[in-house]
Design a protein around this motif. Structure first.
Motif, PDB file in Angstrom:
ATOM      1  N   ASN A 111       0.452  -1.529  -0.065  1.00  0.00           N
ATOM      2  CA  ASN A 111      -0.282   0.080  -0.168  1.00  0.00           C
ATOM      3  C   ASN A 111       0.600   1.492   0.357  1.00  0.00           C
ATOM      4  OD1 ASN A 111      -2.616  -1.578   0.294  1.00  0.00           O
ATOM      5  ND2 ASN A 111      -2.277  -1.583   2.145  1.00  0.00           N
ATOM      6  N   LEU A 112       1.869   1.191  -0.239  1.00  0.00           N
ATOM      7  CA  LEU A 112       3.135   2.245  -0.114  1.00  0.00           C
ATOM      8  C   LEU A 112       3.460   2.692  -1.553  1.00  0.00           C
ATOM      9  CD1 LEU A 112       5.075   1.734   2.729  1.00  0.00           C
ATOM     10  CD2 LEU A 112       2.959   3.233   2.315  1.00  0.00           C
ATOM     11  N   GLN A 113       3.498   3.774  -2.367  1.00  0.00           N
ATOM     12  CA  GLN A 113       3.818   3.600  -3.443  1.00  0.00           C
ATOM     13  C   GLN A 113       4.832   4.716  -3.427  1.00  0.00           C
ATOM     14  OE1 GLN A 113      -0.148   4.005  -3.154  1.00  0.00           O
ATOM     15  NE2 GLN A 113      -0.095   2.474  -3.855  1.00  0.00           N
ATOM     16  N   LEU A 168       0.396   9.227   6.772  1.00  0.00           N
ATOM     17  CA  LEU A 168      -0.393   9.376   8.444  1.00  0.00           C
ATOM     18  C   LEU A 168      -2.135   7.697   7.847  1.00  0.00           C
ATOM     19  CD1 LEU A 168      -0.720   9.258  11.449  1.00  0.00           C
ATOM     20  CD2 LEU A 168      -2.285  10.986  10.840  1.00  0.00           C
ATOM     21  N   LYS A 169      -1.899   6.520   8.349  1.00  0.00           N
ATOM     22  CA  LYS A 169      -2.403   5.459   8.588  1.00  0.00           C
ATOM     23  C   LYS A 169      -3.098   5.601   9.408  1.00  0.00           C
ATOM     24  CE  LYS A 169      -2.028   5.174   3.593  1.00  0.00           C
ATOM     25  NZ  LYS A 169      -2.528   5.583   3.108  1.00  0.00           N
ATOM     26  N   VAL A 170      -3.861   5.175   9.498  1.00  0.00           N
ATOM     27  CA  VAL A 170      -5.092   4.217  10.585  1.00  0.00           C
ATOM     28  C   VAL A 170      -4.969   2.543  10.618  1.00  0.00           C
ATOM     29  CG1 VAL A 170      -6.699   4.665  12.506  1.00  0.00           C
ATOM     30  CG2 VAL A 170      -5.634   6.950  11.621  1.00  0.00           C
ATOM     31  N   LEU A 171      -4.920   2.126  11.728  1.00  0.00           N
ATOM     32  CA  LEU A 171      -5.327   0.883  10.853  1.00  0.00           C
ATOM     33  C   LEU A 171      -6.158  -0.072  11.956  1.00  0.00           C
ATOM     34  CD1 LEU A 171      -1.747  -0.669  10.491  1.00  0.00           C
ATOM     35  CD2 LEU A 171      -3.615   0.177   8.237  1.00  0.00           C
ATOM     36  N   SER A 172      -7.778  -0.296  11.638  1.00  0.00           N
ATOM     37  CA  SER A 172      -7.947  -1.113  12.289  1.00  0.00           C
ATOM     38  C   SER A 172      -8.016  -2.569  13.147  1.00  0.00           C
ATOM     39  CB  SER A 172      -9.657  -1.002  12.009  1.00  0.00           C
ATOM     40  OG  SER A 172     -10.428  -1.960  12.806  1.00  0.00           O
ATOM     41  N   ALA A 173      -8.290  -2.770  13.961  1.00  0.00           N
ATOM     42  CA  ALA A 173      -7.882  -4.534  14.383  1.00  0.00           C
ATOM     43  C   ALA A 173      -8.560  -5.211  13.488  1.00  0.00           C
ATOM     44  CB  ALA A 173      -7.994  -4.698  16.489  1.00  0.00           C
ATOM     45  N   LEU A 223       1.614  -2.625   5.086  1.00  0.00           N
ATOM     46  CA  LEU A 223       2.079  -1.440   4.570  1.00  0.00           C
ATOM     47  C   LEU A 223       3.394  -1.176   3.818  1.00  0.00           C
ATOM     48  CD1 LEU A 223       0.087   1.440   6.835  1.00  0.00           C
ATOM     49  CD2 LEU A 223      -0.379   0.858   4.812  1.00  0.00           C
ATOM     50  N   GLY A 224       3.867  -2.147   4.326  1.00  0.00           N
ATOM     51  CA  GLY A 224       5.634  -2.432   3.703  1.00  0.00           C
ATOM     52  C   GLY A 224       6.252  -3.285   5.020  1.00  0.00           C
ATOM     53  N   SER A 225       6.610  -4.147   4.398  1.00  0.00           N
ATOM     54  CA  SER A 225       8.132  -4.484   5.170  1.00  0.00           C
ATOM     55  C   SER A 225       9.159  -3.805   5.612  1.00  0.00           C
ATOM     56  CB  SER A 225       7.988  -5.908   4.738  1.00  0.00           C
ATOM     57  OG  SER A 225       9.117  -6.153   3.488  1.00  0.00           O
ATOM     58  N   GLY A 234       4.571   4.119   7.139  1.00  0.00           N
ATOM     59  CA  GLY A 234       4.587   2.559   6.648  1.00  0.00           C
ATOM     60  C   GLY A 234       5.763   2.278   7.686  1.00  0.00           C
ATOM     61  N   PRO A 235       6.818   0.943   7.842  1.00  0.00           N
ATOM     62  CA  PRO A 235       7.069   0.365   9.076  1.00  0.00           C
ATOM     63  C   PRO A 235       7.982   1.505   9.631  1.00  0.00           C
ATOM     64  CG  PRO A 235       8.325  -0.217   7.310  1.00  0.00           C
ATOM     65  CD  PRO A 235       6.863   1.092   6.893  1.00  0.00           C
ATOM     66  N   ALA A 236       8.136   2.798   9.360  1.00  0.00           N
ATOM     67  CA  ALA A 236       9.075   3.208  10.059  1.00  0.00           C
ATOM     68  C   ALA A 236       8.878   4.091  10.609  1.00  0.00           C
ATOM     69  CB  ALA A 236       9.160   4.932   9.172  1.00  0.00           C
ATOM     70  N   HIS A 237       7.452   3.896  11.128  1.00  0.00           N
ATOM     71  CA  HIS A 237       6.970   4.963  12.769  1.00  0.00           C
ATOM     72  C   HIS A 237       5.653   3.951  12.741  1.00  0.00           C
ATOM     73  CE1 HIS A 237       6.297   8.327  15.499  1.00  0.00           C
ATOM     74  NE2 HIS A 237       5.892   7.403  15.664  1.00  0.00           N
TER      75      HIS A 237
END
Length: 782
Positions: A189-191, A210-215, A427-429, A609-612
Motif C-alpha cells: 500500500n505504499l507507492q 498517516l494511516k490508522v489501522l483498525s484491529a 503497509l510494507g515490510s 509505513g514501517p518507519a513509525h
C-alpha cells in the motif's frame, strides 16, 4: 480507366474515383490473387537449447547463494525444481555466462519477499515465483516481463539489489499475482519511487502518509515452529470460530516467546566453555561471565528427576482444584511460590494467571495418588505431573528490541536473521521499504525538513473523554484554543474513551438518545475551530462503556478487540468536518482535508509505513493487574528480597530497567508542585515502571486468562506487541500519567483528561512528537 484494387478488409467499398473502387464489390472469381507471404526473418532473440541439468551439479552454486548469502535452506525437491528451470531456460551457458546464479539470486529474494520460511521447499509459492520469472526470461537472461503475460505482477521488479531500482508503480503493486494474492514484496500500500527525483515529486504534506489501522483490518499471521517464520493466514476470520482456535491462541503466544528466548544470548550455550552447567535464574554479582547460560526444561521432562533444579517456561493458571499451576506444551505441574523472590526486585512486576513466566526452582516428586505412571489421573504426557515445583525465583521473559526482531541494526541497515521481510501492517515490510521510508520521514518531518514548524509534527492525545461531564467539554475547548492560536496546527488529534462515564444502553445507564447527544455537544465545540478540522486527522477510540459492547457488559470488561463507535451516533461530527471544508472556499487536494476516523480498540497508527508504528489501547489494565496478581514470596524471610535487590543482573537483555533502558519523560505540570510531592512522584514513577515491566515482556496487550479478559480468538494477533512498536499509548484512567522509554519502546499514559475536585480542575493531555518519537505530558487548569 482506374486500376482495379482489392478493397480493404472490413471496409465499405466506395465509388469515388479517388479510391479507384467500383460501386459494387467484384465477384470472388474476378479478384486478384493474394500477395506473396513476406520473406522469412531470423529471430532477433537468441534461442536457448534446453539441457538436462542434474541437481548435484547445481548444488554448490545453490548452497552458496541460498545458504551462505540469504540464510535459507534448500530441500531436495526445491533443488530439483530449480535445476529443471535453469536447464530449460538458461541452457548450457548457465555457468559460464552467470545466468544460473542470477536466477538463483532472484528466486531467493522473491522467496524472502513472499514471507517464505527458512526452508525453501517445492510448493505453490515456489512454483508461482518460477512462473513469474519465466515471463521475464529472454535469451537465458532475466529482463523485462513479457507484455503478453497479463497475469504477472512483478514486471520490471526483479532488480531487487542495491545496484538497481524497484518498480513500485501503481500498475505493478495493484495487479494480482500469479497465485491470486496481492504483491507481497512488503510494499502493498505504499507507492514510493526509488530515485530521489521521483521523491521530490511526492506529496509534501506528511499527513498523507498517516494511516490508522483498525484491529479488524490488519493482516493476520501465525508463527510456524517448523519453518521458524511467520506465515500469513488466508482463511476468513470469524467471531464464532471453532474451539481449536482457542487453544491455538495460547500456543501462539508461547511459541513467540519461546523463539524469542532462544535468540537471547543468555539462553544460548557457549561454543567454548569449561562447564556446561546452566546458571540459575537470579541476579548475580558483577563477576558473572559470558560462559553462564540458561536452559529451559520442558515440564514433561521432570518425571524421574526429583530433587533437581530446573528452569521452566510456562503459563500461570489456576488448576481445577484451585491451586496455582504452570502449563507448557508438554504438561502441567503444581507450583509453589511461597519461598520465591522476584528476579527484578520486590514489587517490580505483576504476575497473574494467563502470563508466561520463567520459574527457577526444584522439582519435588510425589507418587502418592499419582498412579503407577506418575502422571496423575490423566495417565499420559500432557497431563498433570505428579508432585510439585518449588519456585525460588520468578520473572518475566526478557524483552527483545524492535531492531533485533526485524533483523536490522539501530540505524535500520539490514543484518542477518529476524522477521524484517514480514509485512506485519500491510503497509510494507521493514527490509523492503524501511530505508526509503526513513529517508522520506527525514525529508518531511525531520530536523530542518520541509515542515519547519514544530507544531505540525505533533500528535495530541486526550484520554478518558467522558462527554457527559461538563468539565470535559470545557477541557476539550481549552486544548483546541491552545493549538488553534498557533500558526500551524498539529498533524493529528487522538480522542480516547470512555466517551460516557456510565455504561451506554445497559438498562440503567446512558440510553441511545442520550449517547447521541453527547457527540452532538462535542460537534458544537469542534465547530468553533474549523482550522483544526480542515488540517488535522481526528481519531476516536472507544472504551468499555461505549456501544455496542457496553449493551451486554454493563461496564465490565468487553471482548477485545472492540469495534469503533457506530456511525449512527457520529453523524453530527462528520457534518461539522464537511461544513469546515465548505467554509474554506478554496480548492484543496482530494484526500488531504481533515477527517474523522472512528476506529477499533486497540488500533495502530502508522506514519511512513514501517518507519513509525504507534499502538493505541484504551484499558484500565493496572487495576486488573492488581486484582488478579498472585502473591509471591509470602513465606520468604524479610531480608531475603532486600539482599536480592542489591545484586546486579546477569547479562540478560531487557530483564531489568536501568538508567539507559528506562528514561522518564516530562511529567511536570505548569504550576508548582505542593510540598511533599516528590515522594508521591516517586511512588507514581515506581507504579509506572511496574506496569511497563509487566506488559512489555508478555508481548501482548491482554496477558490474562479469557475469563478475566475475553478476546476474539481470530483477532488476537491485533493485540500483539511483537515486534515491539516504536510507541505504546496506553490510556489507563487508574494509573498515574507517565512517559517512559524501555528497550526502545516509548510508553505513554496521558491519564484522565480532567482530574481533581473543587471549582478548578486540572486538564492533562499528551503532546507526542512524531519525529523524535517521544511524548511530553502537558497540563492546564479549567
Amino acid at each position: 480507366m482506374a486500376s482495379l484494387q482489392r478493397p480493404v478488409d472490413n471496409a465499405a467499398p466506395s465509388s469515388s474515383p479517388a479510391f479507384g473502387t467500383p460501386l459494387h464489390p467484384l465477384p470472388p472469381t474476378q479478384r486478384p490473387p493474394p500477395p506473396p507471404p513476406p520473406a522469412f526473418k531470423a529471430p532477433t532473440v537468441p534461442t536457448i537449447l534446453p539441457i538436462l541439468l542434474p541437481p548435484p551439479t547445481l548444488r554448490p552454486l545453490a548452497f552458496r547463494t541460498f545458504t551462505k548469502k540469504h540464510n535459507l535452506t534448500l530441500n531436495s525437491s526445491a533443488l530439483q525444481a530449480l535445476a529443471t528451470f535453469i536447464g530449460r531456460h538458461c541452457g548450457s551457458g548457465w555457468r559460464e555466462e552467470g545466468t544460473g546464479e542470477r536466477v538463483l539470486e532472484e528466486v531467493a529474494k522473491l522467496w524472502k519477499a513472499e514471507s517464505g520460511g527458512v526452508i525453501v521447499e517445492d510448493g505453490t509459492k515456489l512454483k508461482g515465483i518460477l512462473k513469474t520469472l519465466e515471463g521475464s526470461m529472454s535469451g537465458g537472461r532475466i529482463g523485462a516481463a513479457k507484455t503478453a503475460s497479463k497475469g504477472l505482477n512483478r514486471e520490471g521488479s526483479f532488480a531487487f539489489g542495491n545496484d538497481s531500482a524497484v518498480d513500485l508503480s501503481d500498475d505493478v503493486t495493484r495487479r494480482p499475482s500469479v497465485d491470486g494474492r496481492q504483491n507481497s514484496f512488503g510494499i502493498s500500500n505504499l507507492q514510493v519511487d526509488e530515485d530521489a527525483h521521483d521523491e521530490e515529486e511526492a506529496i509534501k504534506d506528511p499527513r498523507a502518509w498517516l494511516k490508522v489501522l483498525s484491529a479488524f483490518e490488519q493482516p493476520r499471521f501465525t508463527f510456524n515452529v517448523e519453518k521458524k517464520h511467520y506465515l500469513q493466514l488466508t482463511n476468513k476470520p470469524s467471531l464464532f470460530p471453532p474451539p481449536s482456535h482457542k487453544t491455538a491462541l495460547f500456543r501462539e503466544r508461547y511459541n513467540v516467546i519461546y523463539q524469542r528466548l532462544l535468540r537471547n544470548e543468555a539462553f544460548q550455550a557457549p561454543s567454548f566453555t569449561t562447564s556446561n552447567k546452566p546458571s540459575r535464574l537470579s541476579r548475580t554479582d558483577s563477576t558473572t561471565t559470558a560462559n553462564q547460560f540458561y536452559k529451559i526444561t520442558p515440564i514433561a521432562n521432570l518425571l524421574g528427576r526429583g530433587g533437581t533444579g530446573h528452569l521452566l517456561l510456562g503459563m500461570l493458571v489456576i488448576a481445577p482444584t484451585g491451586t496455582l499451576a504452570l502449563n507448557d506444551l508438554t504438561g502441567s505441574i503444581f507450583l509453589d511460590l511461597q519461598h520465591a523472590t522476584m528476579v527484578h526486585g520486590e514489587e517490580s512486576a505483576y504476575f497473574c494467571p494467563g502470563m508466561i513466566v520463567l520459574v527457577d526452582g526444584v522439582y519435588e516428586e510425589d507418587w502418592s495418588g499419582a498412579g503407577s505412571s506418575g502422571l496423575g489421573n490423566t495417565g499420559g504426557v500432557g497431563g498433570t505431573i505428579g508432585g510439585r515445583f518449588v519456585g525460588f525465583s520468578i520473572g518475566g521473559p526478557p524483552v527483545e528490541r524492535r531492531n533485533l526482531s526485524l533483523g536490522t541494526d539501530l540505524k535500520g541497515a539490514d543484518v542477518s536473521g529476524g522477521f524484517g521481510w514480514t509485512d506485519f501492517l500491510g503497509l510494507g515490510s521493514e527490509k523492503a521499504v524501511g530505508q526509503r521510508m526513513k529517508k522520506l520521514e527525514q525529508r518531511l518531518v525531520g530536523a530542518g525538513g520541509e515542515q519547519a514548524d514544530e507544531t505540525r509534527k505533533k500528535a495530541i492525545v486526550l484520554a478518558e473523554c467522558s462527554l457527559d461531564q461538563p468539565s470535559t467539554l470545557a477541557a476539550i475547548r481549552k486544548v483546541c484554543e491552545h493549538y488553534a492560536a498557533q500558526d500551524h496546527q498539529p498533524m493529528t488529534f487522538v480522542l480516547m474513551g470512555n466517551f460516557s462515564s456510565q455504561a451506554s444502553m445497559a438498562g440503567a445507564g446512558t440510553g441511545s438518545i442520550e449517547y447521541k447527544e453527547l457527540f452532538n455537544e462535542l460537534a458544537a465545540v469542534l465547530s468553533d475551530f474549523p482550522s483544526l478540522l480542515r488540517t488535522s486527522t481526528w481519531t476516536f477510540i472507544p472504551g468499555d462503556n461505549d456501544p455496542w459492547g457496553s449493551a451486554f457488559s454493563a461496564g465490565a470488561s468487553t471482548t477485545v478487540p472492540k469495534q469503533g463507535v457506530p456511525d449512527i451516533f457520529t453523524s453530527r461530527i462528520k457534518r461539522a468536518f464537511a461544513n469546515a471544508k465548505a467554509e474554506a472556499g478554496v480548492a484543496r487536494r482530494e484526500g488531504m482535508d481533515g477527517e474523522a476516523i472512528w476506529t477499533s480498540n486497540p488500533a495502530k497508527l502508522s506514519l511512513f509505513g514501517p518507519a513509525h508504528e504507534v499502538m493505541l489501547f484504551r484499558d484500565d489494565i493496572s487495576g486488573r493487574l492488581r486484582r488478579n496478581a498472585v502473591r509471591v514470596g509470602s513465606a520468604a524471610p524479610a531480608g531475603q528480597q532486600t539482599a536480592t535487590e542489591e545484586m546486579q543482573d546477569v547479562a540478560m537483555s531487557g530483564t531489568l530497567p536501568s538508567t539507559e533502558d528506562v528514561s522518564e519523560g516530562d511529567t511536570r505540570m505548569k504550576d508548582n508542585q505542593a510540598p511533599g510531592a516528590d515522594a508521591h512522584e516517586d511512588y507514581k514513577t515506581a507504579q509506572a515502571k511496574r506496569l511497563i515491566m509487566t506488559l512489555l515482556p508478555q508481548s501482548t496487550l491482554s496477558p490474562f486468562s479469557l475469563t478475566t479478559r475475553p478476546v476474539h480468538w481470530d483477532y488476537a494477533g491485533s493485540l500483539s506487541l511483537y515486534p515491539m512498536p516504536h510507541t505504546l499509548i496506553l490510556a489507563d484512567a487508574e494509573a498515574p500519567p507517565f512517559a517512559m522509554t524501555f528497550e526502545g519502546c516509548h510508553v505513554i499514559n496521558p491519564g484522565k483528561l480532567v482530574s481533581g475536585g473543587g471549582r478548578r480542575k486540572q486538564v492533562q493531555w499528551c503532546e507526542y512528537d512524531l519525529w523524535t518519537k517521544r511524548g511530553t505530558l502537558k497540563g492546564d487548569w479549567v
